[in-house]
Enzyme design. Structure first.
Site, PDB file in Angstrom:
ATOM      1  N   ASP A 292      -3.900   0.980  -9.880  1.00  0.00           N
ATOM      2  CA  ASP A 292      -3.439   1.150  -8.498  1.00  0.00           C
ATOM      3  C   ASP A 292      -2.314   0.132  -8.307  1.00  0.00           C
ATOM      4  O   ASP A 292      -2.125  -0.763  -9.143  1.00  0.00           O
ATOM      5  CB  ASP A 292      -4.606   0.858  -7.541  1.00  0.00           C
ATOM      6  CG  ASP A 292      -4.179   0.922  -6.075  1.00  0.00           C
ATOM      7  OD1 ASP A 292      -3.462   1.859  -5.698  1.00  0.00           O
ATOM      8  OD2 ASP A 292      -4.539   0.006  -5.306  1.00  0.00           O
ATOM      9  N   SER A 293      -1.625   0.240  -7.180  1.00  0.00           N
ATOM     10  CA  SER A 293      -0.604  -0.767  -6.879  1.00  0.00           C
ATOM     11  C   SER A 293      -1.247  -2.117  -6.580  1.00  0.00           C
ATOM     12  O   SER A 293      -0.534  -3.102  -6.412  1.00  0.00           O
ATOM     13  CB  SER A 293       0.215  -0.336  -5.661  1.00  0.00           C
ATOM     14  OG  SER A 293      -0.636  -0.254  -4.535  1.00  0.00           O
TER      15      SER A 293
ATOM     16  N   TYR B 110       3.547   0.344  -3.262  1.00  0.00           N
ATOM     17  CA  TYR B 110       4.312   1.469  -3.801  1.00  0.00           C
ATOM     18  C   TYR B 110       4.791   2.399  -2.666  1.00  0.00           C
ATOM     19  O   TYR B 110       5.720   3.165  -2.838  1.00  0.00           O
ATOM     20  CB  TYR B 110       3.430   2.345  -4.708  1.00  0.00           C
ATOM     21  CG  TYR B 110       3.085   1.817  -6.081  1.00  0.00           C
ATOM     22  CD1 TYR B 110       3.645   0.656  -6.607  1.00  0.00           C
ATOM     23  CD2 TYR B 110       2.179   2.533  -6.877  1.00  0.00           C
ATOM     24  CE1 TYR B 110       3.304   0.221  -7.888  1.00  0.00           C
ATOM     25  CE2 TYR B 110       1.850   2.114  -8.157  1.00  0.00           C
ATOM     26  CZ  TYR B 110       2.404   0.954  -8.665  1.00  0.00           C
ATOM     27  OH  TYR B 110       2.072   0.536  -9.926  1.00  0.00           O
ATOM     28  N   GLY B 111       4.077   2.338  -1.542  1.00  0.00           N
ATOM     29  CA  GLY B 111       4.205   3.374  -0.515  1.00  0.00           C
ATOM     30  C   GLY B 111       5.582   3.585   0.076  1.00  0.00           C
ATOM     31  O   GLY B 111       5.892   4.682   0.532  1.00  0.00           O
TER      32      GLY B 111
ATOM     33  N   ASN C 272      -3.218   7.195  -4.199  1.00  0.00           N
ATOM     34  CA  ASN C 272      -2.661   8.464  -3.698  1.00  0.00           C
ATOM     35  C   ASN C 272      -1.155   8.523  -3.918  1.00  0.00           C
ATOM     36  O   ASN C 272      -0.602   9.558  -4.286  1.00  0.00           O
ATOM     37  CB  ASN C 272      -2.908   8.595  -2.191  1.00  0.00           C
ATOM     38  CG  ASN C 272      -4.366   8.727  -1.826  1.00  0.00           C
ATOM     39  OD1 ASN C 272      -4.849   9.811  -1.581  1.00  0.00           O
ATOM     40  ND2 ASN C 272      -5.076   7.614  -1.795  1.00  0.00           N
ATOM     41  N   THR C 273      -0.498   7.391  -3.656  1.00  0.00           N
ATOM     42  CA  THR C 273       0.960   7.349  -3.724  1.00  0.00           C
ATOM     43  C   THR C 273       1.432   7.634  -5.151  1.00  0.00           C
ATOM     44  O   THR C 273       2.327   8.452  -5.375  1.00  0.00           O
ATOM     45  CB  THR C 273       1.457   5.960  -3.274  1.00  0.00           C
ATOM     46  OG1 THR C 273       0.825   5.637  -2.032  1.00  0.00           O
ATOM     47  CG2 THR C 273       2.943   5.934  -3.100  1.00  0.00           C
TER      48      THR C 273
ATOM     49  N   GLU D 185      -3.340  -7.012   0.557  1.00  0.00           N
ATOM     50  CA  GLU D 185      -2.892  -7.717  -0.657  1.00  0.00           C
ATOM     51  C   GLU D 185      -2.601  -9.190  -0.389  1.00  0.00           C
ATOM     52  O   GLU D 185      -2.549  -9.989  -1.313  1.00  0.00           O
ATOM     53  CB  GLU D 185      -1.633  -7.041  -1.237  1.00  0.00           C
ATOM     54  CG  GLU D 185      -1.885  -5.654  -1.831  1.00  0.00           C
ATOM     55  CD  GLU D 185      -2.670  -5.674  -3.144  1.00  0.00           C
ATOM     56  OE1 GLU D 185      -2.504  -6.615  -3.928  1.00  0.00           O
ATOM     57  OE2 GLU D 185      -3.471  -4.741  -3.360  1.00  0.00           O
TER      58      GLU D 185
ATOM     59  N   CYS E  85      -5.073   6.624   1.414  1.00  0.00           N
ATOM     60  CA  CYS E  85      -4.611   5.499   0.592  1.00  0.00           C
ATOM     61  C   CYS E  85      -5.873   4.764   0.177  1.00  0.00           C
ATOM     62  O   CYS E  85      -6.744   4.490   1.012  1.00  0.00           O
ATOM     63  CB  CYS E  85      -3.702   4.579   1.409  1.00  0.00           C
ATOM     64  SG  CYS E  85      -3.362   3.001   0.614  1.00  0.00           S
ATOM     65  N   THR E  86      -5.982   4.447  -1.114  1.00  0.00           N
ATOM     66  CA  THR E  86      -7.236   3.870  -1.607  1.00  0.00           C
ATOM     67  C   THR E  86      -7.467   2.446  -1.109  1.00  0.00           C
ATOM     68  O   THR E  86      -8.578   1.922  -1.220  1.00  0.00           O
ATOM     69  CB  THR E  86      -7.291   3.901  -3.146  1.00  0.00           C
ATOM     70  OG1 THR E  86      -6.094   3.290  -3.664  1.00  0.00           O
ATOM     71  CG2 THR E  86      -7.395   5.335  -3.647  1.00  0.00           C
TER      72      THR E  86
HETATM   73  N1  DGL Z   1      -3.629   2.321  -2.922  1.00  0.00           N
HETATM   74  C1  DGL Z   1      -2.330   2.942  -2.846  1.00  0.00           C
HETATM   75  C2  DGL Z   1      -2.477   4.402  -2.357  1.00  0.00           C
HETATM   76  O1  DGL Z   1      -3.502   4.957  -2.479  1.00  0.00           O
HETATM   77  C3  DGL Z   1      -1.485   2.052  -2.061  1.00  0.00           C
HETATM   78  C4  DGL Z   1      -0.081   2.475  -1.878  1.00  0.00           C
HETATM   79  C5  DGL Z   1       0.897   1.347  -1.767  1.00  0.00           C
HETATM   80  O2  DGL Z   1       0.951   0.511  -2.652  1.00  0.00           O
HETATM   81  O3  DGL Z   1       1.642   1.378  -0.778  1.00  0.00           O
HETATM   82  O4  DGL Z   1      -1.595   5.038  -1.873  1.00  0.00           O
END
Ligand code: DGL
Length: 266
Positions: free
Chosen positions: A12-13, A44-45, A76-77, A153, A185-186
């Site tokens: 994940d990010s 990442y979003g 998700n992203t 974060e 978003c997780t």
């Molecule tokens: N956990 C990521 C998701 O599900 C976070 C996205 C991000 O880093 O903005 O989208």
């Protein structure tokens, strides 16, 4: 040749994908896991698709070099932006995460559901397709959760700020008469306790983690990669950010003692 004892790679990010790992540890504790938090490059979003494909490729190479037999894109992203490219590029099964629009649409009585996700997730073709397919009779109200990933974060400290931010996102959705809230978003399941303070009791919150874990098990079984119950192995954790932060987060939310390795992936 791939063998059942190889680990499952998850990324994940940042710490959002730990919501998926938590469900996996409940449903498949006999598997070995390697988790990579790309926190040094989060969020990442708001990034463009090419950037996310680039990060997802580097992270996948890292996990495959450590023997991953299956990759869970616990984001998700990154799923929306990169899963098609990754599936074309690598000969390993991938499981991704998408906003749970279908179950929410099936359960809605008001005919209105809310989806909270990142800008890039809403722009991805996966979301457009899923929302179009499963929500024909239903109105889908979307809301970007700007700033929420950054707050998580950076250590989840200023609680007044997060309450105010969430209220700014959830109140307009409530005004649309939603009765289902999809967490797209997780990272967001880590905010459920704050959301519950703001939402009436009849609103159902959809966290995709248990369904994603079930899908991982189905794919493992169909690829004959499921590790039969036996001696469980402690998950390994890596981060492109601060190891101390990831260790504390894992201790607090998964009750595990992690000794994360810090890696540089650029
Ligand atoms: N956990 C990521 C998701 O599900 C976070 C996205 C991000 O880093 O903005 O989208």
């Amino acid at each position: 040749m791939t063998t059942i004892n190889q680990p499952i790679g998850i990324f994940d990010s940042g710490v959002g994908g730990l919501t998926i790992l938590k469900s996996l540890l409940q449903q498949a504790p006999e598997e070995a896991y390697i988790y990579l938090a790309d926190s040094g490059y989060a969020p990442y979003g708001d990034r463009d698709k090419e950037y996310i494909i680039h990060r997802a490729g580097l992270v996948t190479d890292f996990l495959l070099n450590r023997g991953a037999k299956l990759i869970v894109i616990a984001c998700n992203t990154a799923t929306g932006a990169a899963i098609t490219t990754l599936r074309n590029r690598y000969d390993v099964p991938f499981v991704g995460v998408e906003p749970a629009v279908k179950p929410a649409a099936l359960r809605s009585k008001t005919g209105h559901i809310g989806v909270l996700a990142t800008r890039q997730t809403f722009q991805g073709e996966h979301f457009q397709r899923t929302a179009g397919l499963h929500a024909r009779e239903i109105e889908v109200h979307v809301q970007e959760g700007q700033g929420l990933v950054e707050w998580i974060e950076s250590g989840m400290e200023d609680e007044d700020w997060i309450r105010q931010q969430l209220s700014g996102y959830l109140v307009p959705l409530l005004e649309q008469n939603i009765d289902q809230l999809v967490l797209g978003c997780t990272h967001y399941p880590w905010l459920i306790s704050y959301m519950k303070q703001l939402l009436p009791e009849n609103i159902e919150i959809h966290d995709p983690a248990p369904a994603v874990a079930r899908q991982v098990l189905r794919v493992l079984q169909s690829c004959h990669l499921y590790r039969s119950p036996g001696v469980s192995v402690a998950p390994q954790f890596y981060t492109t950010g601060q190891a101390g932060f990831l260790n504390r987060f894992v201790k607090e939310h998964l009750n595990l003692n992690a000794q994360s390795g810090t890696i540089s992936l650029s």
